[in-house]
Design a protein around this motif. Structure first.
Motif, PDB file in Angstrom:
ATOM      1  N   GLY A   1      40.174 -56.675  -5.690  1.00 35.68           N
ATOM      2  CA  GLY A   1      40.451 -58.021  -5.182  1.00 35.68           C
ATOM      3  C   GLY A   1      40.017 -59.127  -6.120  1.00 35.68           C
ATOM      4  N   PHE A   2      39.225 -58.796  -7.145  1.00 36.16           N
ATOM      5  CA  PHE A   2      38.753 -59.812  -8.093  1.00 36.16           C
ATOM      6  C   PHE A   2      39.691 -59.815  -9.302  1.00 36.16           C
ATOM      7  N   ILE A   3      40.338 -60.970  -9.534  1.00 34.13           N
ATOM      8  CA  ILE A   3      41.409 -61.060 -10.523  1.00 34.13           C
ATOM      9  C   ILE A   3      40.830 -61.514 -11.865  1.00 34.13           C
ATOM     10  N   PHE A   4      41.055 -60.718 -12.891  1.00 31.89           N
ATOM     11  CA  PHE A   4      40.645 -61.042 -14.254  1.00 31.89           C
ATOM     12  C   PHE A   4      41.909 -61.150 -15.117  1.00 31.89           C
ATOM     13  N   ALA A   5      41.845 -61.974 -16.147  1.00 31.05           N
ATOM     14  CA  ALA A   5      42.963 -62.052 -17.091  1.00 31.05           C
ATOM     15  C   ALA A   5      42.394 -62.218 -18.485  1.00 31.05           C
ATOM     16  N   THR A   6      43.215 -61.936 -19.480  1.00 31.65           N
ATOM     17  CA  THR A   6      42.778 -62.154 -20.857  1.00 31.65           C
ATOM     18  C   THR A   6      43.935 -62.627 -21.724  1.00 31.65           C
ATOM     19  N   LEU A   7      43.608 -63.480 -22.659  1.00 35.51           N
ATOM     20  CA  LEU A   7      44.602 -63.956 -23.633  1.00 35.51           C
ATOM     21  C   LEU A   7      44.723 -62.970 -24.793  1.00 35.51           C
ATOM     22  N   ASN A   8      43.848 -61.977 -24.830  1.00 32.39           N
ATOM     23  CA  ASN A   8      43.869 -60.976 -25.898  1.00 32.39           C
ATOM     24  C   ASN A   8      45.165 -60.164 -25.807  1.00 32.39           C
ATOM     25  N   PRO A   9      45.990 -60.156 -26.859  1.00 30.40           N
ATOM     26  CA  PRO A   9      47.251 -59.402 -26.776  1.00 30.40           C
ATOM     27  C   PRO A   9      47.019 -57.888 -26.705  1.00 30.40           C
ATOM     28  N   ASP A  10      45.856 -57.430 -27.150  1.00 30.75           N
ATOM     29  CA  ASP A  10      45.597 -55.992 -27.173  1.00 30.75           C
ATOM     30  C   ASP A  10      44.188 -55.711 -26.633  1.00 30.75           C
ATOM     31  N   PRO A  11      44.002 -55.968 -25.339  1.00 25.65           N
ATOM     32  CA  PRO A  11      42.631 -55.879 -24.806  1.00 25.65           C
ATOM     33  C   PRO A  11      42.194 -54.444 -24.549  1.00 25.65           C
ATOM     34  N   ARG A  12      40.868 -54.235 -24.558  1.00 24.33           N
ATOM     35  CA  ARG A  12      40.345 -52.953 -24.083  1.00 24.33           C
ATOM     36  C   ARG A  12      40.504 -52.936 -22.566  1.00 24.33           C
ATOM     37  N   PRO A  13      40.403 -51.756 -21.944  1.00 23.17           N
ATOM     38  CA  PRO A  13      40.530 -51.718 -20.486  1.00 23.17           C
ATOM     39  C   PRO A  13      39.460 -52.592 -19.823  1.00 23.17           C
TER      40      PRO A  13
END
Lengths: 159, 441
Positions: free
Chosen positions: B152-164
């Motif tokens: 339920g906790f939403i995370f996002a990243t601008l990293n085009p190739d993020p780690r899990p």
């Protein structure tokens, strides 16, 4: 219809409350509250519920008294240097409810000055006043900031 | 505008010593730009909770690194994160913090977008050239490439190739689990009301303060003293919750004893054994808590209910932008605006299946701690602002965090120290230096 004398007495009461805050007479300010009196500053415009919705201040006499002690205590960090205020109270409309309690709706402006920084708080307030001798005591005071709900600066001296 | 910070990894590394950090970490706008690129622009960043997006069209506005973004729920029930910018002429589209809308409309030339960012309609279609392809993503509200949800906790990243996501927050998901386990129905809902406090200081100062249990005795002395002088039960409002909260900041040696600080990989930290000596401990007779516990026992069985309630970790910091207090149903979100301006958004949660009074307590805790008129956080903010002012004004290069350096030990999963230690700050800066130098934390 509220007679002029009552209206004048209520206005004087509101002006005296503002004067005590501006003069730094915080204990005397608290004396204007009934022992079970409540001060409520909602966090949202039009808020009706103080239990399920957060409030900026929702306190009775005992908690307000902690607030006052903190204002008078030199160690309160946020109060060094001590802020000073000017409270303006205006647009006073007085009415009487069935229980003989006075309702006073008014507009306020509070200018606070601390360490060279000036802040302005404005909005409307509603006092519910119980007769006490030839004056009143505050049973309930509700303060609605015009910018309730947005990111606000710290508030030290009450409105 | 955005500068191109060209600092070598060696220069970054030289800013963090075993016992101190260079003031530039707080006072240099160029460092802030680099943080937005390499920490807030590359790490998974918490943005919103799913209970804020119940229906398709629901949206929540916040920030991701230096950008304003809108978190939305689309008609396919998926969550999207969109840059709050019209792809046509660049206007900001969403002007409210939250709401529900079938379409996101740009009022300038009336382009309208679906909650997934795709272009829905443009008026006077025939005036656009033949090459104008409405399905081309360049005409859509730009999507943040990666969005993940943990319970339920939403995370996002601008990293085009993020780690899990779990590689980053993994060691701390147990505290999110604990919050959810505290709900008899196994679900939490974020409260509609929250507070946003702006302070004139660097974002890291708040995280350091939240990991510092040495300061309350000094910083909160005025409210502790007044609360101690007020008899228990004098306030009729809240079973003494506010007075008890204020008083609880009066730490002495007795309360400190037994509290441990933990520093984990990726900059995460927390305090544990917090309530052993009666700090914010439950009162002896507490019918509300008894009813709540009965509901939890009915849901989980007595053993698990006890285990869930026994978790006494305080100020769980999920680096770089979350602070959790599961036992009080509280969460703080750090939103950096510039090197010397930060917003702290403070939320609380409803435990589904718990008595309403438990939610009232969470609301009361939120208001007491984090309202603009708070008698607690106002003094913290005052210190954060004075620290920033000192660092901005004075060119002396080094900020000391050596306390406890000789006594911290390496334990399972990370560093352990007693309460009077700045280990958490050292731990945060270890991750900071690694991320800023372009290495994994």
């Amino acid at each position: 219809m509220i007679d002029l004398e009552t209206r004048a007495r209520v206005q004087d009461f509101l002006f005296e409350e503002a004067r005590r805050l501006d003069a730094g007479e915080f204990e005397a300010w608290l004396d204007l509250y009934e022992e079970d009196g409540i001060y409520w500053m909602p966090s949202q415009r039009g808020q009706t519920d103080p239990l399920n919705v957060a409030s900026i201040i929702y306190e009775d006499h005992a908690i307000l008294s902690i607030r006052v002690q903190r204002l008078l205590e030199a160690r309160a960090l946020v109060l060094t240097p001590m802020p000073y205020t000017t409270h303006l109270v205006t647009n006073v409309v007085v009415s009487m409810d069935e229980d003989g309690l006075v309702k006073a709706a008014s507009a306020f402006l509070c200018i606070s000055m601390q360490g060279g920084e000036q802040k302005i708080f404005a909005g409307r307030q509603t006092h519910t006043l119980a007769p006490a001798g030839d004056s009143y005591l505050i049973r309930h005071k509700r303060v609605d900031l015009v910018n309730a709900g947005s990111a606000l600066p710290l508030m030290t001296i009450p409105i | 505008m955005h500068t191109d910070p060209s600092l070598t990894p060696e220069e970054i590394r030289a800013m963090v010593r075993p016992d101190s950090v260079h003031r530039r970490a707080y006072a240099d706008p160029q460092i802030f730009d680099l943080e937005m690129q390499r920490i807030y622009g590359r790490q998974w960043i918490y943005l919103a909770h799913e209970s804020q997006l119940k229906k398709p069209g629901a949206f929540f506005r916040t920030r991701l690194a230096q950008y304003e973004v809108i978190v939305t729920r689309h008609t396919d029930d998926k969550v999207y994160v969109l840059h709050n910018r019209c792809p046509h002429r660049g206007a900001r589209i969403c002007m409210t913090d939250s709401g529900t809308s079938r379409l996101l409309n740009c009022p300038y030339h009336a382009w309208s977008f679906n909650p997934d960012g795709t272009l829905s309609t443009v008026p006077h279609r025939e005036s656009y050239p033949a090459s104008f392809d409405m399905t081309d993503p360049k005409y859509h509200m730009e999507r943040v490439p990666h969005v993940e949800t943990y319970r339920g906790f939403i995370f996002a990243t601008l990293n085009p190739d993020p780690r899990p996501l779990l590689d980053q927050i993994g060691p701390m998901t147990d505290i999110i689990d604990n919050l959810i386990d505290r709900a008899p129905d196994g679900e939490v809902e974020i409260a509609d009301s929250s507070f946003s406090l702006v302070y004139k200081g660097n974002w890291k100062l708040h995280l350091e303060n939240a990991a510092d249990i040495f300061h309350p005795t000094f910083v909160h002395a005025s409210s502790v003293g007044a609360a101690r002088r007020t008899p228990a039960g004098k306030s009729k409002m809240d079973q003494d919750q506010v007075r008890t909260m204020l008083e609880a900041n009066g730490f002495g040696k007795d309360q400190w004893e037994g509290i441990q600080l933990k520093g984990l990989a990726n900059g995460h930290t927390y305090m544990t054994n917090f309530y052993r000596k009666g700090v914010v401990a439950h009162q002896a007779a507490d019918p509300v808590f008894d009813r709540y516990k009965a509901a939890l026992v009915a849901a989980h069985g007595p053993d698990k209910a006890d285990a869930v309630l026994a978790v006494d970790r305080f100020n769980n910091i999920i680096y770089p932008n979350l602070v959790f207090n599961a036992q009080h149903q509280q969460m703080r979100v750090t939103v950096p605006l510039s090197h010397d301006t930060t917003i702290i958004r403070v939320h609380c949660f409803r435990l589904k299946g718990a008595p309403d009074e438990m939610f009232h307590r969470a609301i009361r805790f939120l208001s007491t701690l984090a309202s603009p008129a708070s008698m607690i956080f106002s003094d913290d903010v005052e210190m954060l602002e004075r620290t920033q002012a000192g660092l901005d004004l004075d060119p002396s290069p080094w900020v000391d965090f050596s306390r406890g350096l000789d006594t911290e030990t390496a334990g399972e999963g990370g560093q352990i120290s007693g309460v009077a230690s700045e280990m958490p700050m050292r731990n945060q800066f270890k991750a900071w230096a690694a991320l800023m130098a372009g290495e994994a934390a």
